[in-house]
Design a protein around this motif. Sequence first.
Motif, PDB file in Angstrom:
ATOM      1  N   ILE A 442       0.887  -1.143  -0.074  1.00 24.95           N
ATOM      2  CA  ILE A 442       0.177  -0.032   0.111  1.00 24.95           C
ATOM      3  C   ILE A 442       0.747   1.281   0.099  1.00 24.95           C
ATOM      4  CG2 ILE A 442      -0.332   0.218   2.565  1.00 24.95           C
ATOM      5  CD1 ILE A 442      -2.860   0.967  -0.016  1.00 24.95           C
ATOM      6  N   TYR A 445       0.998   3.754  -3.082  1.00 22.87           N
ATOM      7  CA  TYR A 445      -0.108   4.849  -3.527  1.00 22.87           C
ATOM      8  C   TYR A 445      -0.049   5.874  -2.353  1.00 22.87           C
ATOM      9  CZ  TYR A 445      -2.290   1.289  -6.516  1.00 22.87           C
ATOM     10  OH  TYR A 445      -2.503   0.241  -7.514  1.00 22.87           O
ATOM     11  N   GLN A 446       0.436   5.624  -1.117  1.00 23.42           N
ATOM     12  CA  GLN A 446       0.609   6.538  -0.057  1.00 23.42           C
ATOM     13  C   GLN A 446       1.555   7.808  -0.477  1.00 23.42           C
ATOM     14  OE1 GLN A 446       1.139   3.806   3.040  1.00 23.42           O
ATOM     15  NE2 GLN A 446      -1.073   4.023   3.800  1.00 23.42           N
ATOM     16  N   LYS A 449       0.335   9.709  -3.271  1.00 21.28           N
ATOM     17  CA  LYS A 449      -0.712  10.758  -2.977  1.00 21.28           C
ATOM     18  C   LYS A 449      -0.227  11.883  -2.296  1.00 21.28           C
ATOM     19  CE  LYS A 449      -5.125  11.365  -0.510  1.00 21.28           C
ATOM     20  NZ  LYS A 449      -6.548  10.735   0.304  1.00 21.28           N
ATOM     21  N   ASP A 535      -8.829   7.235  -4.442  1.00 16.14           N
ATOM     22  CA  ASP A 535     -10.006   7.033  -3.159  1.00 16.14           C
ATOM     23  C   ASP A 535     -11.480   6.863  -3.787  1.00 16.14           C
ATOM     24  OD1 ASP A 535      -8.208   8.196  -1.318  1.00 16.14           O
ATOM     25  OD2 ASP A 535      -8.440  10.012  -1.823  1.00 16.14           O
ATOM     26  N   ILE A 542      -7.517   7.929   1.501  1.00 19.00           N
ATOM     27  CA  ILE A 542      -6.276   7.262   1.860  1.00 19.00           C
ATOM     28  C   ILE A 542      -5.458   8.197   2.408  1.00 19.00           C
ATOM     29  CG2 ILE A 542      -4.463   6.060   1.183  1.00 19.00           C
ATOM     30  CD1 ILE A 542      -5.681   4.943  -1.334  1.00 19.00           C
ATOM     31  N   THR A 543      -4.816   7.679   3.840  1.00 15.12           N
ATOM     32  CA  THR A 543      -3.859   8.410   4.569  1.00 15.12           C
ATOM     33  C   THR A 543      -2.826   7.411   4.719  1.00 15.12           C
ATOM     34  OG1 THR A 543      -4.696   8.027   6.665  1.00 15.12           O
ATOM     35  CG2 THR A 543      -5.605  10.009   5.503  1.00 15.12           C
ATOM     36  N   TYR A 547      -6.278   3.197   5.252  1.00 12.28           N
ATOM     37  CA  TYR A 547      -6.131   2.637   3.654  1.00 12.28           C
ATOM     38  C   TYR A 547      -6.980   1.418   3.598  1.00 12.28           C
ATOM     39  CZ  TYR A 547      -2.286   0.502   6.257  1.00 12.28           C
ATOM     40  OH  TYR A 547      -1.666  -0.274   7.295  1.00 12.28           O
TER      41      TYR A 547
END
Length: 571
Positions: A442, A445-446, A449, A535, A542-543, A547
């Motif tokens: 994950i 993606y974090q 973002k 999102d 997402i943070t 997530y």
Amino acid sequence: MGMTDHQPQFQTRCISSLAKVFADGALSEAPRNRGTALWSETYAFQVAYRSANSLYPLRVVVSSELAPWTIVRSVGLSPSELPTFAHSDDYVLRKAPGLYPDPLYPLPEAGLRAYPGQWRALWVTVELPTRAAWEAAAGSSGSEDVRAFALDIRFEDEAGTSLGSERFVLDVLPAELPEQRLIHTEWMHCDCLAVYYKTEIFGEKHWELIERYVENAVRHGMNMLLTPLFTPPLDTEIGGERPTVQLIDVERTPEGEYRFGFGKLLRWVEMCDRAGIRYLEFSHLFTQWGAKHAPKIVATVTEGGETREQRIFGWETDAAGESYRHFLSRFLPALDGFIREHKLEDRSYFHVSDEPNLEQLEDYRRASAILKEHLGAYPFIEALSDYGFYEQGLVPVPIPANDHIDKFLENGVPGLWTYYCCGQSVDVSNRFFNMPSARNRILGYQLYKYGIKGFLQWGFNFWHTQHSREAIDPYRVTDAGGAFPSGDAFAVYPGEEGPLDSIRWEVFREALQDLRACELLESLAGRQEVLELLDAGLPEPITFRNYPREASWLLAKRAEINERIAKLAGV
């Protein structure tokens, strides 16, 4: 061959790379026999298998147009006595000690061994070439169509009789994964290589090993390399020493002056150029946890007509004392001259001291001032969690842990990096043995973002106990002697002639590929569309702490991103 109520003698199932197959557990993972990828991407899936009886030798045959780019390895088991700290969360697979799937071994020439009633797995990696390379090899023209490649994985017994097989179809879409923009460093510990392989430090065998490990790191998205000007003062017991790993030759004259040799550093830079390392991360010039002392520095010293090699600085050296200041006033200009001579100005990053806290702020300030007097033109990066170091201008490029990053994000710190290590075991991404691989992946993606510029992790190959008191066998001790959860201290294992990958290291590469796919889509559709896509359909955005937890979401999201890319790239 599927599973039935009567349980056949040999069972197989194709599953995603995000599964972890435990030998002492049931296989609940849903079958997955199809996926999508872009050219230049490394795609992985697994084939789980179980035999009702002991079976040896078990052979594996791969049939596919992609066979020249396909590697099949066996997922091995590693022991973990410390899978997790007491304060960890419940987003883990297990908390009990035991055997965890992690190392990836080459298939033995003599064949695999199937153990009765135990699920095991093969790790199948397809290292897709560039599109141009594929077309040249296949003799095909530049069609815009999606290419569907079948990969057949067949199991045979000693007589060549087929026991079962699985087919995986990989749809390669008409677009190419772009070059990675994220700066990524994982600390390679050269002393651990020398100790494990019993080689002379910076002897020819050591140099060969270093380059093989660096090449592996580059293939997994690492483009910055910790460069040991002097023995890095990292995870070293106060008053203790790690084996001397020093690229700079130092000579102290009878008059107390210094001469420096940069031959080994130049060889290091040339190795980095060959391997694909873009950035040099020069090792810390003050000790960890407060910058109170000098790192271990060894020199050739001539006194009373006698010449010998000895340690001239270390734990006994006051960081702000006159002797070390004098040394730095001679060394740093010489290093700056080397950097400029070899046009490394845009590739060079520096550290003061690792993981300082606010109680050590004044010591850090003094040490930082000494370095910046000579190196002020270069970026300084630091793993830390206290915002005060950035607020007071001491660390222009802070690297907060991913569970301490919120204040840095709220204040809009430009060019922000992040890291994780053993302490990040609640809510956030990490890659311990006992964590689901989705929790590892994950992060890609974090990072996208939040526009993160760099990622650091300290343990590419730390094969010591905590504080480097003893060397360990990483096949038997995976928690630094009970100090860090298994999976924190190293991402690769020592093979006979070079590194062996882990599941965690492979999945982390997938995370970085997800990041690159997002960047490709952004170049086609704009950043806002990518953020909305990430999102879409989630109860909250997402943070770093919140997530989706399901591997199925990650796989579906990447497939959706790929489809958008293919549609837009084909316009």
